[in-house]
Design a protein around this motif. Structure first.
Motif, PDB file in Angstrom:
ATOM      1  N   SER A  64       0.930  -1.227  -0.071  1.00  0.00           N
ATOM      2  CA  SER A  64      -0.032   0.008  -0.008  1.00  0.00           C
ATOM      3  C   SER A  64       0.753   1.253   0.004  1.00  0.00           C
ATOM      4  O   SER A  64       1.650   1.490   0.931  1.00  0.00           O
ATOM      5  CB  SER A  64      -0.736  -0.123   1.337  1.00  0.00           C
ATOM      6  OG  SER A  64      -1.720   1.198   1.428  1.00  0.00           O
ATOM      7  N   ARG A 108       0.829   4.978   0.367  1.00  0.00           N
ATOM      8  CA  ARG A 108      -0.089   5.821   1.057  1.00  0.00           C
ATOM      9  C   ARG A 108       0.270   7.451   0.620  1.00  0.00           C
ATOM     10  O   ARG A 108       0.992   7.941   1.149  1.00  0.00           O
ATOM     11  CB  ARG A 108      -0.399   5.559   2.454  1.00  0.00           C
ATOM     12  CG  ARG A 108      -0.865   4.092   2.567  1.00  0.00           C
ATOM     13  CD  ARG A 108      -1.050   3.809   3.936  1.00  0.00           C
ATOM     14  NE  ARG A 108      -1.471   2.307   4.045  1.00  0.00           N
ATOM     15  CZ  ARG A 108      -1.505   1.515   4.814  1.00  0.00           C
ATOM     16  NH1 ARG A 108      -0.722   1.748   6.229  1.00  0.00           N
ATOM     17  NH2 ARG A 108      -1.915   0.427   4.986  1.00  0.00           N
ATOM     18  N   THR A 132      -2.538   0.817  -4.130  1.00  0.00           N
ATOM     19  CA  THR A 132      -2.393  -0.245  -3.535  1.00  0.00           C
ATOM     20  C   THR A 132      -2.331  -1.390  -4.647  1.00  0.00           C
ATOM     21  O   THR A 132      -3.023  -1.500  -5.630  1.00  0.00           O
ATOM     22  CB  THR A 132      -3.438  -0.653  -2.643  1.00  0.00           C
ATOM     23  OG1 THR A 132      -3.414   0.198  -1.450  1.00  0.00           O
ATOM     24  CG2 THR A 132      -3.263  -2.020  -1.926  1.00  0.00           C
ATOM     25  N   TYR A 135      -7.731  -2.295  10.643  1.00  0.00           N
ATOM     26  CA  TYR A 135      -6.697  -1.249  11.212  1.00  0.00           C
ATOM     27  C   TYR A 135      -7.252  -0.679  12.445  1.00  0.00           C
ATOM     28  O   TYR A 135      -8.472  -0.628  12.832  1.00  0.00           O
ATOM     29  CB  TYR A 135      -6.525  -0.088   9.988  1.00  0.00           C
ATOM     30  CG  TYR A 135      -5.923  -0.648   8.748  1.00  0.00           C
ATOM     31  CD1 TYR A 135      -5.255  -1.474   8.565  1.00  0.00           C
ATOM     32  CD2 TYR A 135      -6.323  -0.136   7.557  1.00  0.00           C
ATOM     33  CE1 TYR A 135      -4.691  -1.702   7.368  1.00  0.00           C
ATOM     34  CE2 TYR A 135      -5.915  -0.105   6.266  1.00  0.00           C
ATOM     35  CZ  TYR A 135      -4.836  -1.125   6.466  1.00  0.00           C
ATOM     36  OH  TYR A 135      -4.162  -1.639   4.976  1.00  0.00           O
TER      37      TYR A 135
END
Ligand code: 9YT
Length: 131
Positions: free
Chosen positions: A23, A25, A40, A123
């Motif tokens: 990923s 970000r 991603t 998460y």
């Protein structure tokens, strides 16, 4: 205005790798947009069971192909470039990548940067103070 590029993220702590995905970000909580935006890669052959208990997520496929199963209903959908799915009910889901898939992911609330999945595929919710 904020202008960022993938090159700003590659090789930094905001390029986060876990089993089956990487990923990158691009926009994080600290950017103050109210969401985070990730580019991603889901690796070929990956089979990921996830449930974002603390976040809503929309995912737009721009490359590759695979499928998503909504665990509670058993519904299964093909994913190809142009498909978007939105996890509007913290849905438990299984994502399968036949080829590497490149996905644009948006999280609300935004992630802070380095989050990885816990045992439930979620998460943690990082509070506003820690940001
Ligand atoms: C598509 C997906 O959920 N992959 C897992 C990684 C996550 N979306 C992220 O943080 O970019």
């Amino acid at each position: 205005m904020i202008v960022r590029s993938l090159d700003d993220v590659l090789g930094t702590e905001h390029e986060v790798k876990q089993d089956g995905w990487t990923s990158r970000r691009l926009l994080l909580r600290k950017h103050g947009m109210g969401f985070s935006l990730h580019d991603t890669l889901v690796h070929a052959g990956a089979c990921l069971e996830m449930r974002y208990a603390n976040h809503l997520e929309a995912v737009y496929c721009v490359e590759g192909r695979g499928s998503i199963t909504h665990v509670d209903s058993g519904e299964n959908y093909a994913i190809v470039p142009g498909t978007v799915y939105a996890l509007d009910a913290h849905d438990r889901h299984i994502l399968r990548a036949e080829t590497q898939m490149r996905m644009v992911c948006v999280f609300n609330p935004p992630v802070s940067g380095a989050e990885v999945h816990d045992a439930t595929g979620a998460y943690p919710l990082v509070n506003e103070v820690q940001g």
